[in-house]
Each structure stands twice: as structure tokens, then as C-alpha cells.
Design a protein around this motif. Structure first.
Motif, PDB file in Angstrom:
ATOM      1  N   ALA A   1       0.517  -0.945   0.007  1.00 25.22           N
ATOM      2  CA  ALA A   1       0.205  -0.036   0.008  1.00 25.22           C
ATOM      3  C   ALA A   1       0.975   1.412  -0.225  1.00 25.22           C
ATOM      4  CB  ALA A   1      -0.778  -0.198   1.097  1.00 25.22           C
ATOM      5  N   LEU A   2       2.007   1.108   0.614  1.00 21.71           N
ATOM      6  CA  LEU A   2       2.637   2.440   0.636  1.00 21.71           C
ATOM      7  C   LEU A   2       3.244   2.186  -0.315  1.00 21.71           C
ATOM      8  CD1 LEU A   2       4.140   4.591   2.648  1.00 21.71           C
ATOM      9  CD2 LEU A   2       5.629   2.923   3.032  1.00 21.71           C
ATOM     10  N   ASP A   3       3.409   2.165  -1.160  1.00 22.51           N
ATOM     11  CA  ASP A   3       4.037   1.679  -2.424  1.00 22.51           C
ATOM     12  C   ASP A   3       3.043   2.397  -3.350  1.00 22.51           C
ATOM     13  OD1 ASP A   3       6.332   0.851  -1.444  1.00 22.51           O
ATOM     14  OD2 ASP A   3       6.247  -1.387  -2.601  1.00 22.51           O
ATOM     15  N   ASP A   4       2.432   2.178  -3.820  1.00 24.11           N
ATOM     16  CA  ASP A   4       1.200   2.581  -4.380  1.00 24.11           C
ATOM     17  C   ASP A   4       0.948   3.768  -4.268  1.00 24.11           C
ATOM     18  OD1 ASP A   4       0.538  -0.549  -5.886  1.00 24.11           O
ATOM     19  OD2 ASP A   4      -1.300  -0.613  -4.180  1.00 24.11           O
ATOM     20  N   ILE A   5       0.588   4.352  -2.800  1.00 26.47           N
ATOM     21  CA  ILE A   5       0.619   5.717  -2.695  1.00 26.47           C
ATOM     22  C   ILE A   5       1.602   6.134  -3.082  1.00 26.47           C
ATOM     23  CG2 ILE A   5       0.281   7.013  -0.025  1.00 26.47           C
ATOM     24  CD1 ILE A   5      -1.177   4.950   0.969  1.00 26.47           C
ATOM     25  N   CYS A   6       3.285   5.794  -2.320  1.00 27.44           N
ATOM     26  CA  CYS A   6       3.936   6.939  -2.552  1.00 27.44           C
ATOM     27  C   CYS A   6       4.412   6.897  -4.271  1.00 27.44           C
ATOM     28  CB  CYS A   6       5.596   6.192  -2.602  1.00 27.44           C
ATOM     29  SG  CYS A   6       5.380   6.280  -0.385  1.00 27.44           S
ATOM     30  N   ARG A   7       3.865   5.890  -4.912  1.00 23.04           N
ATOM     31  CA  ARG A   7       4.357   6.217  -6.805  1.00 23.04           C
ATOM     32  C   ARG A   7       2.566   6.923  -7.087  1.00 23.04           C
ATOM     33  NH1 ARG A   7       2.208   2.081 -11.549  1.00 23.04           N
ATOM     34  NH2 ARG A   7       3.341   3.310 -13.128  1.00 23.04           N
ATOM     35  N   LEU A   8       1.640   7.480  -6.259  1.00 24.21           N
ATOM     36  CA  LEU A   8       0.871   8.034  -6.857  1.00 24.21           C
ATOM     37  C   LEU A   8       0.953   9.202  -6.651  1.00 24.21           C
ATOM     38  CD1 LEU A   8      -2.293   6.190  -5.853  1.00 24.21           C
ATOM     39  CD2 LEU A   8      -1.889   6.252  -7.887  1.00 24.21           C
ATOM     40  N   LEU A   9       1.168  10.147  -5.411  1.00 24.94           N
ATOM     41  CA  LEU A   9       1.735  10.833  -5.127  1.00 24.94           C
ATOM     42  C   LEU A   9       2.745  11.014  -6.127  1.00 24.94           C
ATOM     43  CD1 LEU A   9       2.174  10.445  -0.772  1.00 24.94           C
ATOM     44  CD2 LEU A   9       0.425  11.939  -1.784  1.00 24.94           C
ATOM     45  N   ALA A  10       4.334  10.828  -6.517  1.00 23.72           N
ATOM     46  CA  ALA A  10       5.109  11.396  -6.817  1.00 23.72           C
ATOM     47  C   ALA A  10       4.734  11.587  -8.246  1.00 23.72           C
ATOM     48  CB  ALA A  10       6.084  10.238  -7.056  1.00 23.72           C
ATOM     49  N   ALA A  11       3.653  10.751  -9.141  1.00 16.42           N
ATOM     50  CA  ALA A  11       3.042  11.090 -10.341  1.00 16.42           C
ATOM     51  C   ALA A  11       2.264  12.438  -9.675  1.00 16.42           C
ATOM     52  CB  ALA A  11       2.023  10.281 -10.345  1.00 16.42           C
ATOM     53  N   GLY A  12       2.032  13.528  -8.564  1.00 17.94           N
ATOM     54  CA  GLY A  12       1.289  14.872  -9.116  1.00 17.94           C
ATOM     55  C   GLY A  12      -0.161  14.714  -8.768  1.00 17.94           C
ATOM     56  N   LYS A  13      -0.595  13.387  -7.791  1.00 19.38           N
ATOM     57  CA  LYS A  13      -1.695  13.211  -7.015  1.00 19.38           C
ATOM     58  C   LYS A  13      -1.873  13.239  -6.098  1.00 19.38           C
ATOM     59  CE  LYS A  13      -3.079  10.506 -11.767  1.00 19.38           C
ATOM     60  NZ  LYS A  13      -2.128  11.121 -12.315  1.00 19.38           N
ATOM     61  N   ASN A  14      -2.460  13.741  -5.523  1.00 16.67           N
ATOM     62  CA  ASN A  14      -3.182  13.739  -4.277  1.00 16.67           C
ATOM     63  C   ASN A  14      -3.639  12.616  -3.546  1.00 16.67           C
ATOM     64  OD1 ASN A  14      -2.314  16.556  -3.551  1.00 16.67           O
ATOM     65  ND2 ASN A  14      -3.363  16.889  -4.579  1.00 16.67           N
ATOM     66  N   VAL A  15      -3.602  12.297  -1.956  1.00 11.70           N
ATOM     67  CA  VAL A  15      -4.164  10.748  -2.072  1.00 11.70           C
ATOM     68  C   VAL A  15      -4.458  11.116  -0.480  1.00 11.70           C
ATOM     69  CG1 VAL A  15      -3.256   8.137  -1.195  1.00 11.70           C
ATOM     70  CG2 VAL A  15      -2.459  10.015  -2.981  1.00 11.70           C
ATOM     71  N   VAL A  16      -6.077  10.517  -0.756  1.00 13.73           N
ATOM     72  CA  VAL A  16      -6.441  10.218   0.919  1.00 13.73           C
ATOM     73  C   VAL A  16      -6.673   8.650   0.779  1.00 13.73           C
ATOM     74  CG1 VAL A  16      -9.027  10.617   2.117  1.00 13.73           C
ATOM     75  CG2 VAL A  16      -7.831  11.901   0.245  1.00 13.73           C
ATOM     76  N   SER A  17      -6.324   8.254   2.046  1.00 11.62           N
ATOM     77  CA  SER A  17      -6.203   6.811   2.241  1.00 11.62           C
ATOM     78  C   SER A  17      -7.343   6.861   3.112  1.00 11.62           C
ATOM     79  CB  SER A  17      -5.084   6.222   2.677  1.00 11.62           C
ATOM     80  OG  SER A  17      -4.847   4.548   2.187  1.00 11.62           O
ATOM     81  N   THR A  18      -8.099   5.150   3.303  1.00 13.28           N
ATOM     82  CA  THR A  18      -8.186   4.917   4.661  1.00 13.28           C
ATOM     83  C   THR A  18      -7.722   3.228   5.108  1.00 13.28           C
ATOM     84  OG1 THR A  18     -10.003   3.748   3.174  1.00 13.28           O
ATOM     85  CG2 THR A  18     -10.563   5.752   4.184  1.00 13.28           C
ATOM     86  N   ALA A  19      -6.521   2.466   4.078  1.00 17.31           N
ATOM     87  CA  ALA A  19      -6.211   1.588   3.957  1.00 17.31           C
ATOM     88  C   ALA A  19      -5.612   1.516   4.844  1.00 17.31           C
ATOM     89  CB  ALA A  19      -5.206   1.821   2.537  1.00 17.31           C
ATOM     90  N   VAL A  20      -4.824   1.774   5.750  1.00 15.15           N
ATOM     91  CA  VAL A  20      -3.673   1.512   6.487  1.00 15.15           C
ATOM     92  C   VAL A  20      -3.555   2.696   7.381  1.00 15.15           C
ATOM     93  CG1 VAL A  20      -1.316   0.688   7.268  1.00 15.15           C
ATOM     94  CG2 VAL A  20      -1.648   0.759   4.784  1.00 15.15           C
TER      95      VAL A  20
END
Length: 351
Positions: free
Chosen positions: A84-103
Motif C-alpha cells: 500500500a505504501l508503494d502504491d501511495i508513494c507512486r501516486l503522490l510522486a505522479a502528481g496526485k493527492n491521496v486520501v487513504s483509509t487503507a492503513v
């Protein structure tokens, strides 16, 4: 209009899809799914709605390539937090803000190894984005409620947040049996029975509240009690046999100034007849001993609705309503201590 991507379409994700579709300030731009059976289908149909013209994909590269402002990341991240952390960091670095309920632990990344927060901050810096993790408990009851109440007190001696719910209708076999240990032997080595692993999850809300109130935690304590079924029965997620776990009471406590000052406790059943001597209820309760003393109760499903579905709805809405303030925030990790109060804009509108 903010363009939003829905990542995962489970119980919480399906509620989020409906909420984004109906929100006048948000537009659903895409959706990520894990199963081949969902890929290529209209997201509305997956969520039990009419078609809405957005096709789900199970290719993360397609999500990264989308023009979107924010991703609602709602995977079952507790089963693979590193992934999940890998996914989130990839999305953030690609210019997308992230709101997560996952972890759960990401609600306050400062509770984890410094490398985790560093990775998130680096990804945010690369993409000019912000990250926020939320939920309903943890994520609201054990963080937002105590912090909101705190201004009423001259002194808090002890503060206990309790979640009291029946999980009979919660349809997640992996979470229910493999992680929480329902339907398993009382001594089964599930993650929730591991004081280090399970206790670390609840360090986040305890540390967040302590930091918010300017206190220093001396130690963390974890406790788990279980009750077993007298006879076998079925729940939404599967079968609970006689002699296996049918109720559990687990808690994490922050020791401050030599006393058990902050406690988060879950009293969770799979059937109202289980562990009848334990406290019962449908929702969350905050008990404060101090000056003044106070009890605050938040009951859910007050008209007899499915409390798990209503809880998933509340979880989804807390994330959806966070999209706008997270997108407007200065890049970086943004917790409840950093963001303005999350408000339910437009919820009084007629639809």
C-alpha cells in the motif's frame, strides 16, 4: 471541479463512488480494481448504480497516467501495508493527492519508522502533492472526537475511546478470520493477537492525540481478551464453529506521567448473544475522567440499519469530504493536526 480516482471498490469504496458521483464539487475520473471480473466494467454497475460512464481498470499504469487531482485509496492495506505504501508513494510522486483509509498507522506516520514518513514526504515533494489518512475508528472516534472535546477540560486524568459493534454482516473473510481471528482457536497466531504488531497499529491515534494535547507518552500497552462460541453459526464472512472466537475485546493504552492516560478499546462481536457480560452498543463512546468529567456517545444505525454498512458509509464520507482540503493543502503529510476541520459540504442539499 476536482477530478477524483477511486482505488478499490470494496464495501467502503462503493460508498465513495456514490458520494463522488453525487458531490457537486467532485468528478469521478477513473477507478482501480483488483479483480479481472471487475476490470472493463462501468464503475457505476460495480457500485450497484446505473452506469456513470467511467470504466474500471486493473492496470495501475492507467491510473498513474490519468489526469486527476486526488486518489481515494481504499485498498485492504492492512493485509499488505508495504505494498500500500508503494502504491501511495507512486501516486503522490505522479502528481496526485491521496486520501487513504487503507492503513491505520498512516493516520499518523510519525508513529512509524522515520523512513516511512521520509518516503511519503519525498513523494509529496516530487509530485507537489499532499497525503492524508483517515477512517472512522481509528480516524474519527479516537482522534477527532477527543481533540474536539479537549478544549472543554481543565484537566484530563484518563480518556477512553470505545468502539462497540457487531461484525456479523461484515463481508471480508480475510480481515475477519485471517487478521482479527474470528472463527479461529483462541490461541491462533493471528495479527490481532500479536502485541507488537496489533499494538503498533493503535500507536498512531494515541500518539496523534498526545502530540495534539502537548503530552509525552512514556509507554504503550496492549491487551486482548476473547470469548468463544457455544455452538456453530454462520456470519456474512463465513462459518464460526463452537469453541472458536466469537467476540473479542482488545485495547491499546498510552502511559503518560505514570498513569494509563489514553486508551482505545474495541469490543467486537459476531452476534449480539456473544460475550453477554461485556459492554454492548452500536457505535463509539468517549469517557473522560477529569475536570469536568464527561461521557460522549455516538450511536450509529439508530433505525435498525446494518451497522457495518453504516460504518463503511461513514468511513467513505470522512475521506470524500477530505478531498478538497487535502488538494488545497501545502504539499506533504497532512494529518488531523494540520488540516482545517473536515466538514460535510453540501450534505444539507436536496438531491
Amino acid at each position: 471541479m476536482l477530478r477524483v480516482v477511486q482505488w478499490a471498490t470494496g464495501a467502503v469504496g462503493r460508498h465513495a463512488i456514490r458520494a463522488v458521483r453525487d458531490h457537486p464539487d467532485l468528478e469521478l475520473a477513473g477507478a482501480f480494481v483488483y479483480s479481472d471480473a471487475k476490470a472493463g466494467r462501468d464503475v457505476g454497475e460495480i457500485a450497484g448504480l446505473d452506469p456513470i460512464g467511467v470504466t474500471a481498470t486493473n492496470d495501475p499504469d492507467e491510473i498513474v497516467a490519468l489526469d486527476a487531482d486526488c486518489v481515494l485509496y481504499m485498498a485492504q492495506g492492512e493485509m499488505n501495508p508495504a505494498g500500500a505504501l508503494d502504491d501511495i508513494c507512486r501516486l503522490l510522486a505522479a502528481g496526485k493527492n491521496v486520501v487513504s483509509t487503507a492503513v491505520t498507522s498512516l493516520i499518523y506516520p510519525a508513529s512509524l519508522e522515520p523512513a516511512v514518513a521520509a518516503r511519503l514526504e519525498e513523494a509529496c515533494a516530487a509530485g507537489g502533492t499532499s497525503f492524508h489518512a483517515t477512517g472512522i475508528e481509528p480516524g474519527w472516534a479516537s482522534e477527532v472526537l477527543p481533540l474536539t472535546m479537549s478544549a472543554l477540560f481543565a484537566r484530563i486524568d484518563t480518556l477512553v475511546v470505545q468502539e462497540l459493534l457487531d461484525y456479523s454482516s461484515y463481508d471480508s473473510p480475510g480481515m475477519m478470520f485471517d487478521i482479527m481471528g474470528f472463527g479461529r482457536a483462541p490461541d491462533a497466531p493471528v495479527p490481532l493477537a500479536d502485541p507488537v504488531l496489533a499494538g503498533s497499529v493503535f500507536r498512531a491515534p494515541l500518539l496523534l492525540v498526545a502530540d495534539g494535547l502537548g503530552a509525552t507518552i512514556d509507554d504503550f500497552l496492549y491487551d486482548r481478551q476473547v470469548a468463544v462460541a457455544d455452538s456453530g453459526f454462520d456470519i456474512k464472512a463465513g462459518r464460526v464453529e463452537a469453541g472458536t472466537v466469537s467476540a473479542q475485546r482488545f485495547s491499546a493504552t498510552a502511559v503518560i506521567g505514570g498513569r494509563r492516560a489514553l486508551t482505545v478499546e474495541h469490543i467486537t462481536r459476531v452476534g449480539q448473544g456473544q460475550a453477554p457480560d461485556w459492554p454492548t452498543g452500536r457505535g463509539w463512546k468517549v469517557t473522560v475522567e477529569g475536570s469536568p468529567s464527561m461521557v460522549l456517545e455516538a450511536k450509529i444505525a439508530i433505525h435498525g440499519e446494518d451497522e457495518n454498512d453504516q460504518g463503511c458509509l461513514g468511513t467513505a464520507m470522512h475521506a470524500v469530504h477530505a478531498v478538497a482540503p487535502v488538494c488545497a493543502a501545502v504539499p506533504g503529510i497532512r494529518t488531523f493536526l494540520d488540516l482545517p476541520m473536515i466538514k460535510g459540504r453540501h450534505i444539507l442539499s436536496q438531491r
